[in-house]
Design a protein around this motif. Structure first.
Motif, PDB file in Angstrom:
ATOM      1  N   GLU A  19       1.714   3.616 -10.616  1.00  0.00           N
ATOM      2  CA  GLU A  19       1.695   2.192 -10.311  1.00  0.00           C
ATOM      3  C   GLU A  19       2.704   1.914  -9.206  1.00  0.00           C
ATOM      4  O   GLU A  19       3.834   2.408  -9.261  1.00  0.00           O
ATOM      5  CB  GLU A  19       2.087   1.427 -11.582  1.00  0.00           C
ATOM      6  CG  GLU A  19       1.708  -0.004 -11.586  1.00  0.00           C
ATOM      7  CD  GLU A  19       2.006  -0.653 -12.948  1.00  0.00           C
ATOM      8  OE1 GLU A  19       1.971  -1.892 -12.981  1.00  0.00           O
ATOM      9  OE2 GLU A  19       2.275   0.052 -13.928  1.00  0.00           O
ATOM     10  N   LEU A  20       2.314   1.147  -8.211  1.00  0.00           N
ATOM     11  CA  LEU A  20       3.223   0.810  -7.116  1.00  0.00           C
ATOM     12  C   LEU A  20       4.268  -0.206  -7.563  1.00  0.00           C
ATOM     13  O   LEU A  20       4.020  -1.014  -8.454  1.00  0.00           O
ATOM     14  CB  LEU A  20       2.447   0.203  -5.946  1.00  0.00           C
ATOM     15  CG  LEU A  20       1.614   1.140  -5.097  1.00  0.00           C
ATOM     16  CD1 LEU A  20       0.876   0.350  -4.019  1.00  0.00           C
ATOM     17  CD2 LEU A  20       2.477   2.211  -4.456  1.00  0.00           C
ATOM     18  N   GLY A  43       0.819  -1.207   0.000  1.00  0.00           N
ATOM     19  CA  GLY A  43       0.000   0.000   0.000  1.00  0.00           C
ATOM     20  C   GLY A  43       0.847   1.248   0.000  1.00  0.00           C
ATOM     21  O   GLY A  43       2.062   1.197   0.127  1.00  0.00           O
ATOM     22  N   LEU A  44       0.182   2.367  -0.163  1.00  0.00           N
ATOM     23  CA  LEU A  44       0.831   3.669  -0.222  1.00  0.00           C
ATOM     24  C   LEU A  44       0.091   4.619   0.701  1.00  0.00           C
ATOM     25  O   LEU A  44      -1.116   4.810   0.558  1.00  0.00           O
ATOM     26  CB  LEU A  44       0.799   4.189  -1.673  1.00  0.00           C
ATOM     27  CG  LEU A  44       1.470   5.514  -1.961  1.00  0.00           C
ATOM     28  CD1 LEU A  44       2.985   5.390  -1.790  1.00  0.00           C
ATOM     29  CD2 LEU A  44       1.142   5.961  -3.378  1.00  0.00           C
ATOM     30  N   LEU A  45       0.783   5.194   1.664  1.00  0.00           N
ATOM     31  CA  LEU A  45       0.175   6.125   2.605  1.00  0.00           C
ATOM     32  C   LEU A  45       0.236   7.564   2.117  1.00  0.00           C
ATOM     33  O   LEU A  45      -0.710   8.323   2.261  1.00  0.00           O
ATOM     34  CB  LEU A  45       0.857   6.022   3.971  1.00  0.00           C
ATOM     35  CG  LEU A  45       0.455   7.071   5.008  1.00  0.00           C
ATOM     36  CD1 LEU A  45      -1.019   6.924   5.371  1.00  0.00           C
ATOM     37  CD2 LEU A  45       1.326   6.969   6.231  1.00  0.00           C
TER      38      LEU A  45
END
Length: 138
Positions: free
Chosen positions: A88-89, A80-82
Motif C-alpha cells: 500500500e502506498l 504513484g509508484l515508478l
C-alpha cells in the motif's frame, strides 16, 4: 525489507534516536498514511478525514519548526509508484529541515507540541520518519 508503519516510536527506538550523535542540520523524510476518518479520543470532528485532521497538526507544526530555525521544505500527495513494490502506498510525503537534533528534541517535547499532538493521533494510521544528513558535495 519489512516496513512497519507506526504513529509513535517505541521507547527504545526514541532513546536510540535522541541519544545519537549531534552532527548538525538534518532533513526528516516523513512518509504518512492517514486513517479514512479522523478518530479523536473525545469523539469530536468525526466528519473529518484523517488527512483533514492531520492538516490541522501540519499547519501548527510548521510554525513550531520555523520557531526553532527549521523549515518545511516540501509536502505533497503520493500519486504513484515508478519502481519497486509495496502493499500500500503512503498518502503523503513531507520533508522538514531541522538545525540540530537538540532543536528537534526540544520542539518534540515542548508544551506547544503536546497541545497539537491530538490532531496527529486523530489523523495518522502510521508513518515512517527517516533522518537524513545533507550531502555536502551537492
Amino acid at each position: 525489507m519489512n516496513v512497519f508503519n507506526a504513529v509513535f516510536p517505541a521507547p527504545e527506538q526514541a532513546m536510540d534516536f535522541f541519544g545519537g550523535p549531534e552532527n548538525g542540520p538534518f532533513v526528516m523524510v516523513n512518509l504518512l498514511k492517514f486513517k479514512p476518518k479522523a478518530e479523536y479520543d473525545d469523539g469530536s470532528d468525526a466528519h473529518l478525514t484523517g488527512a483533514e485532521a492531520y492538516a490541522r497538526y501540519g499547519d501548527a507544526v510548521r510554525a513550531l519548526v520555523e520557531n526553532i530555525g527549521g523549515k518545511v521544505r516540501y509536502s505533497g500527495e503520493v500519486t504513484g509508484l515508478l519502481l519497486g513494490e509495496v502493499e500500500e502506498l503512503w498518502d503523503m510525503v513531507a520533508l522538514a529541515e531541522y538545525p540540530s537534533l537538540a532543536a528537534f528534541r526540544a520542539m518534540a517535547l515542548s508544551p506547544e507540541m503536546a497541545a497539537i499532538e491530538h490532531h496527529r493521533r486523530a489523523g495518522l494510521a502510521g508513518q515512517l520518519n527517516i533522518r537524513t544528513r545533507p550531502d555536502e558535495s551537492v
